[in-house]
Scaffold this active site. Structure first.
Site, mmCIF file in Angstrom:
data_model
loop_
_atom_site.group_PDB
_atom_site.id
_atom_site.type_symbol
_atom_site.label_atom_id
_atom_site.label_comp_id
_atom_site.label_asym_id
_atom_site.label_seq_id
_atom_site.Cartn_x
_atom_site.Cartn_y
_atom_site.Cartn_z
ATOM 1 N N MET A 1 20.247 -29.736 -6.537
ATOM 2 C CA MET A 1 19.966 -30.998 -7.520
ATOM 3 C C MET A 1 20.478 -32.414 -6.903
ATOM 4 O O MET A 1 20.651 -33.326 -7.605
ATOM 5 C CB MET A 1 19.909 -30.908 -8.874
ATOM 6 C CG MET A 1 19.320 -29.398 -9.302
ATOM 7 S SD MET A 1 17.804 -29.449 -9.065
ATOM 8 C CE MET A 1 16.899 -30.570 -10.294
ATOM 9 N N GLN A 61 31.021 -28.981 -9.081
ATOM 10 C CA GLN A 61 30.680 -28.131 -7.859
ATOM 11 C C GLN A 61 30.973 -28.582 -6.837
ATOM 12 O O GLN A 61 31.131 -29.641 -6.234
ATOM 13 C CB GLN A 61 28.938 -28.048 -8.010
ATOM 14 C CG GLN A 61 28.473 -26.969 -7.037
ATOM 15 C CD GLN A 61 26.986 -26.994 -7.048
ATOM 16 O OE1 GLN A 61 26.403 -27.592 -6.221
ATOM 17 N NE2 GLN A 61 26.463 -26.127 -7.721
ATOM 18 N N CYS A 91 22.666 -23.831 -1.660
ATOM 19 C CA CYS A 91 21.877 -24.990 -1.245
ATOM 20 C C CYS A 91 21.071 -24.579 0.117
ATOM 21 O O CYS A 91 21.830 -24.261 1.105
ATOM 22 C CB CYS A 91 23.014 -26.273 -0.878
ATOM 23 S SG CYS A 91 22.184 -27.706 -0.317
ATOM 24 N N GLU A 194 12.387 -21.207 -11.063
ATOM 25 C CA GLU A 194 11.217 -20.935 -11.565
ATOM 26 C C GLU A 194 10.777 -20.896 -12.712
ATOM 27 O O GLU A 194 9.845 -19.996 -13.419
ATOM 28 C CB GLU A 194 10.304 -19.690 -10.711
ATOM 29 C CG GLU A 194 8.709 -20.141 -10.190
ATOM 30 C CD GLU A 194 8.521 -21.249 -9.546
ATOM 31 O OE1 GLU A 194 7.223 -21.905 -9.284
ATOM 32 O OE2 GLU A 194 9.647 -21.674 -8.838
#
Length: 317
Positions: A1, A61, A91, A194
């Site tokens: 993100m 992170q 990623c 999802e």
């Protein structure tokens, strides 16, 4: 993100509620100890003992391939106030993978073990070290081996994005594969991928066998999603969403990233179209606007018109 869920968005989302923990955008580690200002820039919550203004803990992170450098920087992040350390092995970005960061490390099970072992050995207990992985790079052949390596390296929690790097963000997510992984490891597993609504969350929990879920893009498409999932509340209305967009404008324009506001609000509107049909028409107009003033004026005008059409609706968030 990366570039989407920064501290301003974390502040806003956690004020709405439903989140138990936030994870920052990744801090890229190469081979050196990063200065304090780099961590604070990515995670300003460190100035608030590692909490968002709403009181939600935030975990820094890290992304990289050098075990020693990751370990040293993990200790620094903990000392600055991070609520544990999260290691990114998911990623899919080409630029990241080319420099052996993110999902490309899923090709090297031994490297995963050494990174986790170095970081877990350096980070003092009882601070959590979590790892986020995908099901693989090109395929799922190493999914279970990789999960075992991360556990054996010392991961306290494993987050699994239920797709490979090659599958990217294309549906579906293979939640059943998370259940397969859970059969082979004993540490807590968090399911990701999802999850756009309450029905998806229930299906993911059932198929993965996980009681804990991580949401990313779904939270951008529906900012109240965490509460909808956790407390089975009603969805956010478009009127409430308009109010939130205006509130977000104030965050951005008076924050440290105000000059990026036009691009950021357009980016957010792309996600909002997934849940709010009304956002499609708004995006068509806003994408042609260049200045912050024009965009805020259009948002305010849209909200005013909507209130006139729906005088009894609530604008509170």
């Amino acid at each position: 993100m990366e570039g989407v869920v920064d501290h301003l968005m974390r502040d806003m989302l956690t004020q709405i509620g439903g989140f138990d923990l936030c994870v920052t955008e990744f801090v890229r580690i190469v081979d050196a100890m990063l200065p304090e200002k780099v961590f604070v820039r990515t995670c300003p919550e460190l100035n608030n003992r590692g909490f968002t203004p709403a009181g939600t803990p935030v975990r820094v992170q890290l992304l990289g391939q050098n075990p020693e450098a990751l370990a040293a920087n993990a200790v620094r992040a903990i000392e600055l106030g991070s609520h544990g350390i999260d290691l990114n092995f998911g990623c899919p970005a080409k630029t990241v993978n080319k420099s052996r960061g993110g999902a490309v490390l899923l090709k090297d099970t031994e490297a995963l073990f050494h990174i986790l072992h170095a970081v877990r050995s350096a980070v003092p207990q009882p601070h959590i070290v979590s790892a986020k992985m995908r099901l693989g790079f090109d395929d799922k052949a190493l999914a279970i081996d990789n999960a075992l390596a991360l556990q054996e390296g010392g991961a306290d929690v494993l987050v699994v994005h239920a797709r490979t790097k090659k599958e990217g963000y294309n549906p579906p997510a293979y939640w059943d594969w998370i259940a397969r992984i859970k059969e082979h490891i004993h540490i807590p597993v968090v399911a990701n991928g999802e999850i756009w609504n309450h029905t998806d969350a229930q299906a993911c929990a059932a198929q993965s066998g996980c009681k804990d879920l991580m949401i990313g893009r779904g939270a951008l498409a529906h900012p109240k999603l965490a509460r909808v999932i956790k407390q089975n509340e009603a969805d956010m209305s478009w009127q409430e969403m308009l109010q939130l967009l205006i509130q977000y404008s104030g965050y951005e324009l008076y924050g440290t990233k105000g000059k990026y506001y036009p691009n950021r609000v357009k980016q957010w509107l792309r996600y909002l179209q997934i849940h709010f049909p009304e956002a499609q028409e708004m995006f068509k107009t806003v994408r042609g606007l260049q200045s912050s003033d024009e965009i805020v004026r259009h948002l305010s005008l849209t909200q005013s018109k909507h209130q006139q059409c729906s005088p009894s609706s609530s604008a509170s968030v």
